[in-house]
Motif scaffolding. Structure first.
Motif, short mmCIF file in Angstrom:
data_model
loop_
_atom_site.label_atom_id
_atom_site.label_comp_id
_atom_site.label_asym_id
_atom_site.label_seq_id
_atom_site.Cartn_x
_atom_site.Cartn_y
_atom_site.Cartn_z
N GLY A 45 -5.43 15.94 -3.67
CA GLY A 45 -5.77 15.07 -2.55
C GLY A 45 -5.68 13.60 -2.89
O GLY A 45 -5.15 12.79 -2.13
N THR A 46 -6.20 13.24 -4.07
CA THR A 46 -6.14 11.84 -4.49
C THR A 46 -4.71 11.43 -4.79
O THR A 46 -4.29 10.30 -4.50
CB THR A 46 -7.02 11.61 -5.74
N ARG A 47 -3.96 12.35 -5.36
CA ARG A 47 -2.55 12.06 -5.64
C ARG A 47 -1.80 11.77 -4.34
O ARG A 47 -0.94 10.88 -4.29
CB ARG A 47 -1.93 13.26 -6.35
N ALA A 48 -2.13 12.51 -3.29
CA ALA A 48 -1.49 12.29 -2.00
C ALA A 48 -1.85 10.91 -1.44
O ALA A 48 -1.01 10.24 -0.83
CB ALA A 48 -1.91 13.38 -1.01
N LEU A 49 -3.10 10.48 -1.65
CA LEU A 49 -3.50 9.15 -1.19
C LEU A 49 -2.70 8.07 -1.91
O LEU A 49 -2.22 7.11 -1.28
CB LEU A 49 -4.99 8.94 -1.45
N ALA A 50 -2.55 8.21 -3.22
CA ALA A 50 -1.77 7.24 -3.98
C ALA A 50 -0.32 7.22 -3.52
O ALA A 50 0.29 6.15 -3.37
CB ALA A 50 -1.85 7.56 -5.47
N GLN A 51 0.21 8.41 -3.26
CA GLN A 51 1.61 8.49 -2.81
C GLN A 51 1.79 7.84 -1.45
O GLN A 51 2.85 7.24 -1.18
CB GLN A 51 2.06 9.95 -2.76
N ALA A 52 0.79 7.92 -0.59
CA ALA A 52 0.87 7.29 0.73
C ALA A 52 1.04 5.78 0.59
O ALA A 52 1.80 5.15 1.33
CB ALA A 52 -0.37 7.62 1.55
N HIS A 53 0.33 5.20 -0.37
CA HIS A 53 0.47 3.76 -0.61
C HIS A 53 1.87 3.44 -1.15
O HIS A 53 2.50 2.46 -0.75
CB HIS A 53 -0.59 3.28 -1.60
N LEU A 54 2.35 4.26 -2.07
CA LEU A 54 3.69 4.05 -2.62
C LEU A 54 4.75 4.18 -1.53
O LEU A 54 5.69 3.38 -1.46
CB LEU A 54 3.96 5.05 -3.74
N ASP A 55 4.60 5.18 -0.67
CA ASP A 55 5.56 5.39 0.41
C ASP A 55 5.56 4.22 1.39
O ASP A 55 6.57 3.96 2.06
CB ASP A 55 5.25 6.69 1.15
N ALA A 56 4.42 3.53 1.48
CA ALA A 56 4.32 2.37 2.37
C ALA A 56 4.87 1.11 1.70
O ALA A 56 4.82 0.03 2.29
CB ALA A 56 2.86 2.15 2.77
N GLY A 57 5.37 1.26 0.47
CA GLY A 57 5.94 0.12 -0.24
C GLY A 57 4.91 -0.73 -0.96
O GLY A 57 5.19 -1.87 -1.34
N GLN A 58 3.71 -0.17 -1.18
CA GLN A 58 2.65 -0.91 -1.85
C GLN A 58 2.58 -0.55 -3.33
O GLN A 58 2.99 0.53 -3.74
CB GLN A 58 1.30 -0.63 -1.18
#
Length: 284
Positions: A125-138
């Motif tokens: 779950g936490t990994r998915a949160l981090a990936q969401a930021h990466l996917d947003a270009g952050q």
């Protein structure tokens, strides 16, 4: 007719929710970033303990030292909180164990230990949160009291930007058994994040931070989007009082699983305020 009315009502309801909760993370916001605590936030248990297991396997120390690591890990898993005395003992043990060894040797071993003991303990779950930021270009950083060498390996394996961690002193590439400054813990994390944000041109009001521990309230309070992840009781109470978002992946709730590249560009690696500022100066 009834079906059309229901569909229209559902559409309006969805629209109202989206209006109340803007999309986050915001795609393309270059002044936003995310900061993740490591132990029990990104990874189950303490990274230093898992690293200790790997060193024991390689005969860096004896069974008595392993038993001490095991007791500290058991406390951490059962109590769900960081005990300052245990953390200090673990750091002292780790420093004495690596003293006299080359930095390059420990970095190489760290890669192996990640595969052996850490990879399977990453919270999906936490990994998915981090990936969401990466996917947003952050950009996404780990911020941890664990040794920066361990944190850097984990950050790279998860495809994150980099890591801030505790820095062990080395001379001519050999560990001395001392720290550079203080451990990156509690208020020191907030100080390091603030310095990194200044160096990287980030707007902390648009940034997010994630942690399980009340010790990280200073870091969480810095950003506009604080999250309590697998929170201890003190952080849970504080988060509810402050209306912060909570996520608990220990309860058996289904957590999203995402595929993340094994490697990505690693950015800043620092151990505190001075290191973050020095990094910025070096880039200039």
């Amino acid at each position: 007719m009834a079906g059309e009315a229901s569909a229209e009502a559902a559409r309006k309801s969805t629209q109202e929710v989206s209006e109340r909760e803007p999309e986050f993370p915001v795609p393309g916001d270059e002044r936003a970033a995310a900061f993740f605590d490591l132990d029990n936030t990104v990874m189950q248990g303490a990274a230093l303990f898992h690293f200790g297991r790997g060193l024991y396997k390689r005969k860096f120390f004896d069974t008595r030292e392993l038993a001490r690591f095991a007791w500290q890990q058991a406390w951490f898993r059962l109590a769900g909180v960081e005990d300052p005395e245990h953390m200090q003992e673990a750091r002292d043990s780790a420093l004495s164990i690596v003293q006299g060894h080359r930095v390059s040797e420990l970095q190489s071993i760290g890669e192996e230990i990640y595969d052996e003991y850490m990879a399977e303990r990453i919270w999906p779950g936490t990994r998915a949160l981090a990936q969401a930021h990466l996917d947003a270009g952050q950009r996404v950083w780990l911020v941890t009291a664990a040794p920066v060498e361990i944190a850097t390996v984990i950050a790279r394996r998860l495809g994150l930007t980099g890591a801030l961690g505790t820095v062990a002193e080395s001379v001519d590439g050999v560990y001395t058994g001392k720290l550079v400054g203080e451990p990156l813990h509690g208020p020191a994390k907030a100080e390091a994040v603030r310095a990194l944000a200044l160096a990287e041109g980030l707007d902390l009001r648009r940034c997010a931070a994630y942690s399980d521990s009340h010790n990280d309230i200073p870091m969480l309070s810095l950003v506009g989007h604080p999250y309590a992840i697998n929170p201890d009781s003190k952080l849970r109470k504080h988060a509810r009082r402050m209306d912060w978002r909570l996520r608990d992946y220990r309860t058996g709730r289904k957590a999203a699983k995402v595929g993340i590249p094994a490697a990505a560009g690693v950015g800043a690696v620092a151990g505190g305020t001075a290191a973050a500022i020095a990094l910025h100066r070096k880039r200039r």
